[in-house]
Design a protein around this motif. Sequence first.
Motif, PDB file in Angstrom:
ATOM      1  N   PRO A  38     -12.698   5.342  -1.108  1.00 16.65           N
ATOM      2  CA  PRO A  38     -13.874   5.035  -1.931  1.00 16.65           C
ATOM      3  C   PRO A  38     -14.007   3.538  -2.220  1.00 16.65           C
ATOM      4  CG  PRO A  38     -12.649   6.872  -2.860  1.00 16.65           C
ATOM      5  CD  PRO A  38     -11.829   6.323  -1.741  1.00 16.65           C
ATOM      6  N   SER A  39     -12.885   2.855  -2.297  1.00 21.96           N
ATOM      7  CA  SER A  39     -12.934   1.419  -2.611  1.00 21.96           C
ATOM      8  C   SER A  39     -13.109   0.564  -1.357  1.00 21.96           C
ATOM      9  CB  SER A  39     -11.655   1.009  -3.347  1.00 21.96           C
ATOM     10  OG  SER A  39     -10.529   1.324  -2.566  1.00 21.96           O
ATOM     11  N   GLY A  40     -13.355   1.208  -0.221  1.00 17.94           N
ATOM     12  CA  GLY A  40     -13.585   0.456   1.016  1.00 17.94           C
ATOM     13  C   GLY A  40     -12.522   0.753   2.038  1.00 17.94           C
ATOM     14  N   GLY A  41     -12.850   0.529   3.272  1.00 14.19           N
ATOM     15  CA  GLY A  41     -11.916   0.734   4.370  1.00 14.19           C
ATOM     16  C   GLY A  41     -12.083   2.085   5.015  1.00 14.19           C
ATOM     17  N   ASN A  42     -12.460   2.090   6.270  1.00 15.97           N
ATOM     18  CA  ASN A  42     -12.633   3.318   7.035  1.00 15.97           C
ATOM     19  C   ASN A  42     -11.942   3.143   8.372  1.00 15.97           C
ATOM     20  OD1 ASN A  42     -14.597   4.492   5.150  1.00 15.97           O
ATOM     21  ND2 ASN A  42     -15.933   2.873   5.887  1.00 15.97           N
ATOM     22  N   GLY A  43     -11.341   4.203   8.879  1.00 15.35           N
ATOM     23  CA  GLY A  43     -10.661   4.119  10.155  1.00 15.35           C
ATOM     24  C   GLY A  43     -10.731   5.413  10.926  1.00 15.35           C
ATOM     25  N   TYR A  44     -10.526   5.291  12.241  1.00 18.51           N
ATOM     26  CA  TYR A  44     -10.577   6.433  13.143  1.00 18.51           C
ATOM     27  C   TYR A  44      -9.504   6.257  14.207  1.00 18.51           C
ATOM     28  CZ  TYR A  44     -12.367   9.567  16.770  1.00 18.51           C
ATOM     29  OH  TYR A  44     -12.490  10.548  17.712  1.00 18.51           O
ATOM     30  N   ALA A  45      -8.852   7.353  14.601  1.00 18.41           N
ATOM     31  CA  ALA A  45      -7.876   7.316  15.691  1.00 18.41           C
ATOM     32  C   ALA A  45      -8.039   8.575  16.527  1.00 18.41           C
ATOM     33  CB  ALA A  45      -6.458   7.231  15.158  1.00 18.41           C
ATOM     34  N   PRO A  74      -6.865  -4.587   8.939  1.00 19.15           N
ATOM     35  CA  PRO A  74      -6.661  -3.723  10.104  1.00 19.15           C
ATOM     36  C   PRO A  74      -6.580  -2.239   9.759  1.00 19.15           C
ATOM     37  CG  PRO A  74      -4.604  -4.756   9.479  1.00 19.15           C
ATOM     38  CD  PRO A  74      -5.665  -5.357   8.594  1.00 19.15           C
ATOM     39  N   VAL A  75      -6.826  -1.442  10.784  1.00 20.93           N
ATOM     40  CA  VAL A  75      -6.582  -0.006  10.763  1.00 20.93           C
ATOM     41  C   VAL A  75      -5.439   0.219  11.738  1.00 20.93           C
ATOM     42  CG1 VAL A  75      -7.541   2.240  11.386  1.00 20.93           C
ATOM     43  CG2 VAL A  75      -8.956   0.575  10.205  1.00 20.93           C
ATOM     44  N   LYS A  76      -4.497   1.087  11.384  1.00 19.38           N
ATOM     45  CA  LYS A  76      -3.351   1.292  12.261  1.00 19.38           C
ATOM     46  C   LYS A  76      -3.074   2.780  12.430  1.00 19.38           C
ATOM     47  CE  LYS A  76       0.173   0.730   8.659  1.00 19.38           C
ATOM     48  NZ  LYS A  76       1.386   0.004   8.272  1.00 19.38           N
ATOM     49  N   ALA A  77      -2.461   3.110  13.569  1.00 22.87           N
ATOM     50  CA  ALA A  77      -2.087   4.496  13.852  1.00 22.87           C
ATOM     51  C   ALA A  77      -0.800   4.492  14.656  1.00 22.87           C
ATOM     52  CB  ALA A  77      -3.191   5.208  14.620  1.00 22.87           C
ATOM     53  N   CYS A 126      -3.726   5.007   9.206  1.00 21.69           N
ATOM     54  CA  CYS A 126      -3.753   4.321   7.913  1.00 21.69           C
ATOM     55  C   CYS A 126      -4.852   3.260   7.906  1.00 21.69           C
ATOM     56  CB  CYS A 126      -2.420   3.643   7.625  1.00 21.69           C
ATOM     57  SG  CYS A 126      -1.037   4.793   7.487  1.00 21.69           S
ATOM     58  N   VAL A 127      -5.525   3.163   6.783  1.00 19.40           N
ATOM     59  CA  VAL A 127      -6.561   2.154   6.595  1.00 19.40           C
ATOM     60  C   VAL A 127      -6.226   1.347   5.346  1.00 19.40           C
ATOM     61  CG1 VAL A 127      -8.069   3.720   5.304  1.00 19.40           C
ATOM     62  CG2 VAL A 127      -9.053   1.764   6.472  1.00 19.40           C
ATOM     63  N   TYR A 128      -6.427   0.046   5.430  1.00 16.75           N
ATOM     64  CA  TYR A 128      -6.113  -0.856   4.329  1.00 16.75           C
ATOM     65  C   TYR A 128      -7.338  -1.095   3.458  1.00 16.75           C
ATOM     66  CZ  TYR A 128      -1.752  -2.199   6.607  1.00 16.75           C
ATOM     67  OH  TYR A 128      -0.501  -2.192   7.160  1.00 16.75           O
ATOM     68  N   ASN A 129      -7.102  -1.309   2.166  1.00 14.29           N
ATOM     69  CA  ASN A 129      -8.125  -1.796   1.245  1.00 14.29           C
ATOM     70  C   ASN A 129      -7.823  -3.238   0.877  1.00 14.29           C
ATOM     71  OD1 ASN A 129      -9.728   0.482   1.075  1.00 14.29           O
ATOM     72  ND2 ASN A 129      -8.380   1.401  -0.439  1.00 14.29           N
ATOM     73  N   LYS A 130      -6.555  -3.523   0.701  1.00 12.01           N
ATOM     74  CA  LYS A 130      -6.046  -4.869   0.453  1.00 12.01           C
ATOM     75  C   LYS A 130      -4.780  -4.984   1.276  1.00 12.01           C
ATOM     76  CE  LYS A 130      -6.539  -3.885  -4.163  1.00 12.01           C
ATOM     77  NZ  LYS A 130      -6.079  -3.932  -5.492  1.00 12.01           N
ATOM     78  N   ASP A 133      -2.444  -2.311  -0.127  1.00 13.42           N
ATOM     79  CA  ASP A 133      -3.020  -1.045  -0.560  1.00 13.42           C
ATOM     80  C   ASP A 133      -3.609  -0.332   0.657  1.00 13.42           C
ATOM     81  OD1 ASP A 133      -4.171   1.071  -1.935  1.00 13.42           O
ATOM     82  OD2 ASP A 133      -5.966  -0.081  -2.447  1.00 13.42           O
ATOM     83  N   PHE A 134      -2.965   0.771   1.072  1.00  9.74           N
ATOM     84  CA  PHE A 134      -3.493   1.507   2.207  1.00  9.74           C
ATOM     85  C   PHE A 134      -3.377   2.997   1.986  1.00  9.74           C
ATOM     86  CE2 PHE A 134       0.869   0.408   3.151  1.00  9.74           C
ATOM     87  CZ  PHE A 134       1.418   1.571   3.649  1.00  9.74           C
ATOM     88  N   HIS A 135      -4.200   3.722   2.725  1.00 13.25           N
ATOM     89  CA  HIS A 135      -4.278   5.178   2.617  1.00 13.25           C
ATOM     90  C   HIS A 135      -4.049   5.763   4.002  1.00 13.25           C
ATOM     91  CE1 HIS A 135      -5.649   9.113   1.415  1.00 13.25           C
ATOM     92  NE2 HIS A 135      -6.558   9.106   2.364  1.00 13.25           N
ATOM     93  N   CYS A 136      -3.207   6.806   4.110  1.00 13.84           N
ATOM     94  CA  CYS A 136      -2.871   7.394   5.406  1.00 13.84           C
ATOM     95  C   CYS A 136      -3.193   8.887   5.445  1.00 13.84           C
ATOM     96  CB  CYS A 136      -1.380   7.217   5.694  1.00 13.84           C
ATOM     97  SG  CYS A 136      -0.861   5.494   5.803  1.00 13.84           S
ATOM     98  N   VAL A 137      -3.564   9.340   6.640  1.00 15.02           N
ATOM     99  CA  VAL A 137      -3.780  10.766   6.899  1.00 15.02           C
ATOM    100  C   VAL A 137      -3.153  11.096   8.244  1.00 15.02           C
ATOM    101  CG1 VAL A 137      -5.923  10.892   5.576  1.00 15.02           C
ATOM    102  CG2 VAL A 137      -6.010  10.415   8.031  1.00 15.02           C
TER     103      VAL A 137
END
Length: 151
Positions: A38-45, A74-77, A126-130, A133-137
């Motif tokens: 929600p605070s930004g950052g979108n990624g796809y793998a 960056p977005v990482k996988a 994983c996608v970073y916001n800062k 600060d990152f979120h992973c699925v």
Amino acid sequence: MKTRILSAALAIATLSGLLVASPAQARDGVSSGRTTRPSGGNGYAQVTVDFVSRTKVVFRNLKVRDLCPHDNLPVKARAVWKYTTGSWHTGAWKKDTNGCRDKGTNFGNYVRSGSRAISAVALELCVYNKKSDFHCVNTTTRYNQYVHRGR
């Protein structure tokens, strides 16, 4: 005459059976996932998973993509696999640092093989916001048909 027809029918049936893909020829399919914060950052793998045996899997055309906003983060996988013992292990991180380009970064193929049987695989995305600060699925889990018959 009946013997010839029966022999011909048997030969055609045998050849037809050879043309059907065996599990070693079949690809297990695409594993993909998307994450959004929600605070930004979108990624796809995305990757195509191909189990070759009980102990070998090929991750084909591993693609990582940064989906806007233009945050320059960056977005990482990475590939993750589960052994039949229940323990999970991970491959090296692959990062898309191209920003919001259309196609992302394609890292090609990655092979995982060894002496231990692999039960299942997926990608961790994983996608970073800062910077810190990152979120992973995890993406779709694929099960090894050589270990899990009928799955």
